[in-house]
Design a protein around this motif. Sequence first.
Motif, PDB file in Angstrom:
ATOM      1  N   PRO A 202      -3.308 -11.148   4.569  1.00 49.36           N
ATOM      2  CA  PRO A 202      -3.495 -10.297   3.378  1.00 49.36           C
ATOM      3  C   PRO A 202      -3.543  -8.815   3.728  1.00 49.36           C
ATOM      4  N   ALA A 203      -4.256  -8.463   4.818  1.00 49.13           N
ATOM      5  CA  ALA A 203      -4.340  -7.050   5.208  1.00 49.13           C
ATOM      6  C   ALA A 203      -2.979  -6.522   5.617  1.00 49.13           C
ATOM      7  N   ALA A 204      -2.227  -7.342   6.364  1.00 48.48           N
ATOM      8  CA  ALA A 204      -0.891  -6.923   6.780  1.00 48.48           C
ATOM      9  C   ALA A 204       0.015  -6.714   5.572  1.00 48.48           C
ATOM     10  N   THR A 205      -0.095  -7.593   4.592  1.00 49.16           N
ATOM     11  CA  THR A 205       0.732  -7.474   3.392  1.00 49.16           C
ATOM     12  C   THR A 205       0.433  -6.183   2.640  1.00 49.16           C
ATOM     13  N   ILE A 206      -0.856  -5.886   2.478  1.00 42.78           N
ATOM     14  CA  ILE A 206      -1.238  -4.663   1.762  1.00 42.78           C
ATOM     15  C   ILE A 206      -0.814  -3.427   2.542  1.00 42.78           C
ATOM     16  N   ALA A 207      -1.008  -3.450   3.858  1.00 40.60           N
ATOM     17  CA  ALA A 207      -0.620  -2.305   4.680  1.00 40.60           C
ATOM     18  C   ALA A 207       0.881  -2.072   4.624  1.00 40.60           C
ATOM     19  N   LEU A 208       1.658  -3.143   4.715  1.00 44.25           N
ATOM     20  CA  LEU A 208       3.114  -3.007   4.642  1.00 44.25           C
ATOM     21  C   LEU A 208       3.559  -2.489   3.279  1.00 44.25           C
ATOM     22  N   ALA A 209       2.949  -3.009   2.226  1.00 45.16           N
ATOM     23  CA  ALA A 209       3.343  -2.597   0.873  1.00 45.16           C
ATOM     24  C   ALA A 209       3.047  -1.118   0.643  1.00 45.16           C
TER      25      ALA A 209
END
Length: 426
Positions: A202-209
């Motif tokens: 989830p953190a990676a997804t938010i950071a990438l977005a």
Amino acid sequence: MTLPETLPATTQTPSWYRLRLGAVVVLTGVGAGLGGMLLAMLLHAIQHLAYGYGQDALTSHQSFLLGVTSASVQRRVAVMALCGVVAGVGWWLIYRFGRPLVGIRQAVAAQGPVMPAKTTLAHALLQIITVALGSPLGREVAPREVGALVGGSLARRAGLAPEMQRLIIACGAGAGLAAVYNVPLGGAVFVLEVLVGSFSWPAATIALATSAIGAGIAWIGLGAQTQYVIPGFTQTPDLIVWSLLAGPLMGIAAYGFSQLTGRARQRAARGWQLPVLALINFTLVGCIAIYLPQVLGNGKGPAQLGFDSQLTLGLAAMLLVAKVLVTTSTLRAGAEGGLLTPALATGALLAIVLGCGWNLVWPGVPLGAFAIVGAAAFLASSMSMPITAIVLVVEFTRVDHDFLVPIILAVVGSVCVSRWCATWGK
């Protein structure tokens, strides 16, 4: 900062919370992108005004270096003296009348304080103005602070959980970095490796977005530019051998650089000393620029020259010493700014010096190839971010994929030796 417990399972999360979180993620990326874009445009405008070169080169990769080189020596000294006045008076006013500054690392810590909006914005603007005038420090902290400020404000207004607020602050900072340098992957990796220090999907997804949105928004005003234009290099066996040998040397040098800059920051001038030392320091930097105009600015110019193989051994050595000297003295004088591009340039210059010696033994490798590998290795150790450094250098230069082998080997050697030096030095 641990992440798994900060992001509850989707089935347990109310739909309104997911909608709010999605809106905050998008708006954080947009806000950080606009902030980074406007700060970069302000930087270019001040550079052109200060050194009197044309607006047609607003986004040119070497526009600032060409501008200061074309400017008269009197103008260089005068502009840097002005920079000293602006830096000294500006930071004195911030420390005297502003609320206590809160760094991004403090803001993302558990129960960390809130970043004060007015003081943070003034701090970011002052960094951009002084770097535009010729300060040798980096410009990357300012857009990170603005992005973090935007993200934190949105997350609090949306009523997100405290742990999620801290993650959004970190992602806002990464999006600001991605926007100003057009490094969407680098911004996300920076969040996970440097600010959060752990990984979750989830953190990676938010950071990438947020980083991708920030970089895309910044294209509106800055274009989808590459930070450094380099020739077509190919990795060769002799470059790989050099990377294995030079990596540890880069680690020792990076450790020394981080110690110097760290102590300079700890002893930075405050009170009445700040405007006095700032004026003296920047005026002296302007005097150095009479003979070495490349020392002005955050180091992008010397790095580009190094990547283009346009530096001789003598000039690279002089710029290396001068860059370390003016960066350290500027921090000691009380000015603020980042060390990303200064470290990148320092590593490139040191690599050219080492590469010239290597070519006497095993000739054939272009100096620019040494510079790219050395820049990554030095950046990785001096800022304690090996993965981020690799990604940033690749995105900065768009270097050929096969170059990852010597870059990674040099980074591994550099980081291992640098950390050994840190352990031994305690």
